[in-house]
Design a protein around this motif. Structure first.
Motif, PDB file in Angstrom:
ATOM      1  N   LYS A   1       0.826  -1.211   0.000  1.00  9.67           N
ATOM      2  CA  LYS A   1       0.000   0.000   0.000  1.00  9.67           C
ATOM      3  C   LYS A   1       0.859   1.259   0.000  1.00  9.67           C
ATOM      4  N   VAL A   2       1.931   1.229   0.778  1.00 11.62           N
ATOM      5  CA  VAL A   2       2.858   2.365   0.825  1.00 11.62           C
ATOM      6  C   VAL A   2       3.458   2.612  -0.553  1.00 11.62           C
ATOM      7  N   ASN A   3       3.890   1.551  -1.210  1.00 11.18           N
ATOM      8  CA  ASN A   3       4.512   1.702  -2.528  1.00 11.18           C
ATOM      9  C   ASN A   3       3.519   2.155  -3.591  1.00 11.18           C
ATOM     10  N   GLU A   4       2.281   1.703  -3.480  1.00 10.56           N
ATOM     11  CA  GLU A   4       1.268   2.153  -4.429  1.00 10.56           C
ATOM     12  C   GLU A   4       0.977   3.638  -4.236  1.00 10.56           C
ATOM     13  N   THR A   5       0.903   4.074  -2.979  1.00 11.33           N
ATOM     14  CA  THR A   5       0.697   5.500  -2.682  1.00 11.33           C
ATOM     15  C   THR A   5       1.870   6.318  -3.194  1.00 11.33           C
ATOM     16  N   LEU A   6       3.074   5.798  -3.029  1.00 13.13           N
ATOM     17  CA  LEU A   6       4.292   6.473  -3.500  1.00 13.13           C
ATOM     18  C   LEU A   6       4.253   6.673  -5.010  1.00 13.13           C
ATOM     19  N   LEU A   7       3.946   5.610  -5.738  1.00 13.45           N
ATOM     20  CA  LEU A   7       3.924   5.688  -7.201  1.00 13.45           C
ATOM     21  C   LEU A   7       2.780   6.546  -7.707  1.00 13.45           C
ATOM     22  N   ASN A   8       1.608   6.393  -7.119  1.00 14.79           N
ATOM     23  CA  ASN A   8       0.452   7.183  -7.548  1.00 14.79           C
ATOM     24  C   ASN A   8       0.635   8.665  -7.246  1.00 14.79           C
ATOM     25  N   GLY A   9       1.197   8.961  -6.079  1.00 15.22           N
ATOM     26  CA  GLY A   9       1.317  10.350  -5.652  1.00 15.22           C
ATOM     27  C   GLY A   9       2.425  11.121  -6.337  1.00 15.22           C
ATOM     28  N   PHE A  10       3.517  10.429  -6.688  1.00 14.31           N
ATOM     29  CA  PHE A  10       4.688  11.132  -7.207  1.00 14.31           C
ATOM     30  C   PHE A  10       5.029  10.836  -8.671  1.00 14.31           C
ATOM     31  N   TYR A  11       4.607   9.691  -9.188  1.00 19.42           N
ATOM     32  CA  TYR A  11       5.044   9.289 -10.525  1.00 19.42           C
ATOM     33  C   TYR A  11       3.931   9.208 -11.562  1.00 19.42           C
ATOM     34  N   ARG A  12       2.720   8.972 -11.123  1.00 20.28           N
ATOM     35  CA  ARG A  12       1.625   8.809 -12.081  1.00 20.28           C
ATOM     36  C   ARG A  12       0.854  10.109 -12.304  1.00 20.28           C
ATOM     37  N   THR A  13       1.317  11.187 -11.722  1.00 17.68           N
ATOM     38  CA  THR A  13       0.656  12.487 -11.878  1.00 17.68           C
ATOM     39  C   THR A  13       1.605  13.458 -12.558  1.00 17.68           C
ATOM     40  N   SER A  14       1.546  13.545 -13.864  1.00 24.25           N
ATOM     41  CA  SER A  14       2.430  14.452 -14.602  1.00 24.25           C
ATOM     42  C   SER A  14       1.819  15.852 -14.678  1.00 24.25           C
ATOM     43  N   VAL A  15       2.683  16.850 -14.663  1.00 24.52           N
ATOM     44  CA  VAL A  15       2.261  18.250 -14.775  1.00 24.52           C
ATOM     45  C   VAL A  15       3.128  18.928 -15.825  1.00 24.52           C
ATOM     46  N   LYS A  16       2.737  20.118 -16.245  1.00 22.50           N
ATOM     47  CA  LYS A  16       3.558  20.876 -17.179  1.00 22.50           C
ATOM     48  C   LYS A  16       4.937  21.108 -16.566  1.00 22.50           C
ATOM     49  N   GLU A  17       5.947  21.034 -17.406  1.00 26.97           N
ATOM     50  CA  GLU A  17       7.319  21.169 -16.916  1.00 26.97           C
ATOM     51  C   GLU A  17       7.519  22.432 -16.086  1.00 26.97           C
ATOM     52  N   ALA A  18       6.944  23.546 -16.543  1.00 27.70           N
ATOM     53  CA  ALA A  18       7.126  24.820 -15.849  1.00 27.70           C
ATOM     54  C   ALA A  18       6.481  24.829 -14.467  1.00 27.70           C
ATOM     55  N   ASP A  19       5.528  23.910 -14.245  1.00 28.19           N
ATOM     56  CA  ASP A  19       4.794  23.889 -12.977  1.00 28.19           C
ATOM     57  C   ASP A  19       5.284  22.813 -12.027  1.00 28.19           C
ATOM     58  N   PHE A  20       6.296  22.043 -12.421  1.00 23.16           N
ATOM     59  CA  PHE A  20       6.658  20.863 -11.624  1.00 23.16           C
ATOM     60  C   PHE A  20       6.999  21.207 -10.182  1.00 23.16           C
ATOM     61  N   TYR A  21       7.924  22.126  -9.984  1.00 21.62           N
ATOM     62  CA  TYR A  21       8.403  22.390  -8.624  1.00 21.62           C
ATOM     63  C   TYR A  21       7.296  22.917  -7.717  1.00 21.62           C
ATOM     64  N   SER A  22       6.496  23.848  -8.209  1.00 25.40           N
ATOM     65  CA  SER A  22       5.418  24.404  -7.393  1.00 25.40           C
ATOM     66  C   SER A  22       4.371  23.347  -7.067  1.00 25.40           C
ATOM     67  N   GLU A  23       4.038  22.493  -8.051  1.00 30.52           N
ATOM     68  CA  GLU A  23       3.043  21.443  -7.821  1.00 30.52           C
ATOM     69  C   GLU A  23       3.586  20.384  -6.859  1.00 30.52           C
ATOM     70  N   PHE A  24       4.864  20.060  -7.016  1.00 26.86           N
ATOM     71  CA  PHE A  24       5.463  19.061  -6.128  1.00 26.86           C
ATOM     72  C   PHE A  24       5.436  19.551  -4.683  1.00 26.86           C
ATOM     73  N   MET A  25       5.886  20.760  -4.461  1.00 25.73           N
ATOM     74  CA  MET A  25       5.946  21.292  -3.106  1.00 25.73           C
ATOM     75  C   MET A  25       4.548  21.472  -2.509  1.00 25.73           C
ATOM     76  N   LYS A  26       3.569  21.738  -3.350  1.00 25.54           N
ATOM     77  CA  LYS A  26       2.194  21.896  -2.871  1.00 25.54           C
ATOM     78  C   LYS A  26       1.616  20.561  -2.412  1.00 25.54           C
ATOM     79  N   ASN A  27       1.909  19.501  -3.153  1.00 31.69           N
ATOM     80  CA  ASN A  27       1.339  18.193  -2.845  1.00 31.69           C
ATOM     81  C   ASN A  27       2.190  17.362  -1.891  1.00 31.69           C
ATOM     82  N   PHE A  28       3.436  17.752  -1.731  1.00 30.42           N
ATOM     83  CA  PHE A  28       4.390  16.986  -0.935  1.00 30.42           C
ATOM     84  C   PHE A  28       3.905  16.705   0.496  1.00 30.42           C
TER      85      PHE A  28
END
Length: 221
Positions: free
Chosen positions: A184-211
């Motif tokens: 379950k932990v690994n599925e949450t890890l992959l879904n939360g960080f790897y299966r949600t792509s964003v525009k390149e210009a927005d990556f850092y802001s989106e990552f820090m917001k969802n982190f």
């Protein structure tokens, strides 16, 4: 007897920062792809790396799984790595001529070579690997120019946060024995960080917001 620092054995003994000059310039790597062979257990992909690749290729993370990327488990954590192909173990992103098909969006670890990264507290420095690049007479180049990373300060902040997070998650799972909980932990890890792509210009802001939210779901303070 004083133990020998491993960096003394694999590097020139110096640590470099982003503005320093270092003999790392390979002169274009013409006709060589030696550093793209048999490195599947070395090139672990961060969410930034994957986001760059999926945006560049116009595919999803799951479309790359199995063909270009494989999941490897280390310390109970499943993370994506570059996949090596056939008996020659060449990176799956190399074309028939041995050139990288995602070179402009290649993973950060690939950008580093022949440099490496060493973490010290809440920071990291670079070191020059000795004897791993077959090219002779590497030329001096500024570390910043060699890496060629846009928005370097934001990238460094992300790398440090991700490094600290993986260490915390490793500790969190150290004493977990329940296979379902680990899955379950690994599925949450992959879904939360790897299966949600964003525009390149927005990556850092989106990552820090969802982190913080994803860390909380994973039980990381």
């Amino acid at each position: 007897m004083r133990s020998k620092n491993i960096l003394d054995e694999i590097s020139d003994g110096k640590l470099y920062d982003i503005g320093d000059m270092v003999k790392a310039d390979t002169g274009g790597c013409t006709g060589c792809s030696d550093c793209c062979k048999d490195v599947g257990d070395l090139v672990v992909l961060t969410p930034f790396d994957v986001n760059e690749i999926v945006n560049f290729l116009g595919v999803s993370f799951d479309e790359l799984l199995g063909d270009k990327i494989v999941l490897r488990e280390t310390n109970k954590i499943s993370l994506p790595y570059l996949k090596m192909q056939d008996k020659n173990k060449y990176c799956s992103f190399l074309n028939k001529e041995g050139r990288c098909t995602i070179h402009s969006k290649r993973p950060n670890i690939c950008r580093l070579f022949p440099l490496g990264r060493v973490y010290k507290g809440d920071d990291f420095k670079y070191f020059l690997q000795i004897g791993n690049c077959p090219k002779d007479n590497l030329q001096e180049v500024k570390v910043e120019s060699w890496l060629g990373i846009d928005n370097y300060d934001e990238n460094k902040k992300f790398i440090l946060e991700w490094h600290k997070f993986i260490k915390a998650l490793t500790f969190r799972l150290k004493f977990v024995r329940d296979e379902e909980e680990i899955a379950k932990v690994n599925e949450t890890l992959l879904n939360g960080f790897y299966r949600t792509s964003v525009k390149e210009a927005d990556f850092y802001s989106e990552f820090m917001k969802n982190f913080p939210k994803i860390k909380n779901e994973l039980g990381i303070i």
